[in-house]
Scaffold this motif. Structure first.
Motif, PDB file in Angstrom:
ATOM      1  N   LYS A  35       0.835  -1.201   0.000  1.00  0.00           N
ATOM      2  CA  LYS A  35       0.000   0.000   0.000  1.00  0.00           C
ATOM      3  C   LYS A  35       0.871   1.252   0.000  1.00  0.00           C
ATOM      4  N   ILE A  42       1.537   6.539  -6.823  1.00  0.00           N
ATOM      5  CA  ILE A  42       0.490   7.509  -7.184  1.00  0.00           C
ATOM      6  C   ILE A  42       1.057   8.919  -7.148  1.00  0.00           C
ATOM      7  N   THR A 247      -8.901   9.558 -11.202  1.00  0.00           N
ATOM      8  CA  THR A 247      -8.682   8.110 -11.186  1.00  0.00           C
ATOM      9  C   THR A 247      -7.667   7.721 -10.115  1.00  0.00           C
ATOM     10  N   LEU A 248      -6.579   8.470 -10.034  1.00  0.00           N
ATOM     11  CA  LEU A 248      -5.553   8.182  -9.030  1.00  0.00           C
ATOM     12  C   LEU A 248      -6.073   8.416  -7.614  1.00  0.00           C
ATOM     13  N   ASN A 250      -9.159   8.057  -6.627  1.00  0.00           N
ATOM     14  CA  ASN A 250     -10.057   6.950  -6.290  1.00  0.00           C
ATOM     15  C   ASN A 250      -9.263   5.732  -5.814  1.00  0.00           C
ATOM     16  N   ILE A 251      -8.126   5.495  -6.442  1.00  0.00           N
ATOM     17  CA  ILE A 251      -7.252   4.395  -6.003  1.00  0.00           C
ATOM     18  C   ILE A 251      -6.735   4.699  -4.602  1.00  0.00           C
ATOM     19  N   GLN A 252      -6.329   5.960  -4.378  1.00  0.00           N
ATOM     20  CA  GLN A 252      -5.834   6.365  -3.075  1.00  0.00           C
ATOM     21  C   GLN A 252      -6.884   6.168  -1.987  1.00  0.00           C
ATOM     22  N   ALA A 254      -9.355   4.078  -2.014  1.00  0.00           N
ATOM     23  CA  ALA A 254      -9.566   2.635  -1.822  1.00  0.00           C
ATOM     24  C   ALA A 254      -8.503   2.056  -0.904  1.00  0.00           C
TER      25      ALA A 254
END
Length: 257
Positions: A35, A42, A247-248, A250-252, A254
């Motif tokens: 993570k 990111i 988009t990045l 949203n990954i962060q 999550a």
């Protein structure tokens, strides 16, 4: 402690329990490290996107766009559109080199009299990055009844005292102290300049002087060079950066669940 009872498994089961716990803890530690690695990736990806954007490689150029040189002539007939730095070599079609002062109205902060500062009413006051977020300045609970220098709505606030180079956009008029500088586009998209200024943080840090507090002067800010794209391309760049960053982000998010 001697009187506390607890269930004691057989010795062989103790070894199996320890082995199983260590197996799962190792897996959890690896996930946590993955993570952290992804979060760093990111961050690096965002920096790369900004770097590509300021070199004109994020979105295609459109020959029908009004050249940035014409934009500069319109907003500032006396603009010096020939300056040089590492960012502004080999310009894409339609782009021009200029100083920040040619494209932005720049106001250095000045702290109001301490006796006018309160937490009840007056003009919202900001001294540094305390209320900065990822993009937009959050509301301060500090006010002044006698503001000295104002940052207009949709200005970019730049930290000019340690930490130097951090930026945010303010969505309302506020009073700014010595730790900040306000940059308002003479024509164009505030968010575009917000992204551009992020790429200058390391440059401003290197140019900062001082022993107790590192700081940059108004001349340093005003005379920093940038490569300016046509106004229409500025809009396309902002739209593309917002799309990729979303988009990045949203990954962060999550990863933080």
């Amino acid at each position: 402690m001697e009187r506390i009872f607890f269930p004691l498994p057989p010795l062989t089961e103790q070894y199996r329990i320890v082995s199983e716990i260590e197996h799962w803890f190792a897996l959890i530690n690896q996930i946590e490290q993955d993570k952290l690695d992804l979060q760093e990736a990111i961050k690096q990806a965002k920096n790369k996107i900004l770097n590509i954007a300021i070199h004109g490689k994020l979105v295609p150029q459109d020959p029908s766009d009004e050249p940035a040189s014409e934009l500069l002539k319109r907003i500032n007939p006396k603009a010096e559109i020939t300056c040089d730095n590492a960012h502004s070599r080999k310009l894409p079609n339609g782009w021009s080199k200029c100083h920040l002062k040619d494209a932005l109205l720049i106001i250095m902060g000045q702290s109001p009299n301490g006796e006018t500062i309160n937490q009840i009413n007056g003009i919202e006051f900001h001294q540094g990055k305390l209320y900065f977020s990822d993009i937009f300045v959050q509301s301060s609970n500090v006010y002044t009844s006698e503001p000295k220098k104002m940052a207009e709505k949709d200005s970019i606030l730049l930290c000019v005292r340690a930490p130097v180079g951090i930026v945010n956009i303010v969505t309302r008029s506020v009073c700014i102290g010595r730790g900040l500088c306000a940059l308002k586009p003479k024509k164009g998209n505030s968010k575009f300049y917000f992204y551009w200024l992020q790429t200058l943080q390391n440059i401003f840090e290197r140019k900062a002087t001082g022993t107790t507090f590192k700081a940059i002067s108004s001349e340093t800010v005003k005379n920093e060079c940038i490569a300016l794209p046509p106004l229409a391309e500025q809009q396309r760049i902002v739209q593309k950066i917002d799309e990729l960053f979303s988009t990045l982000d949203n990954i962060q998010k999550a990863l933080e669940v």
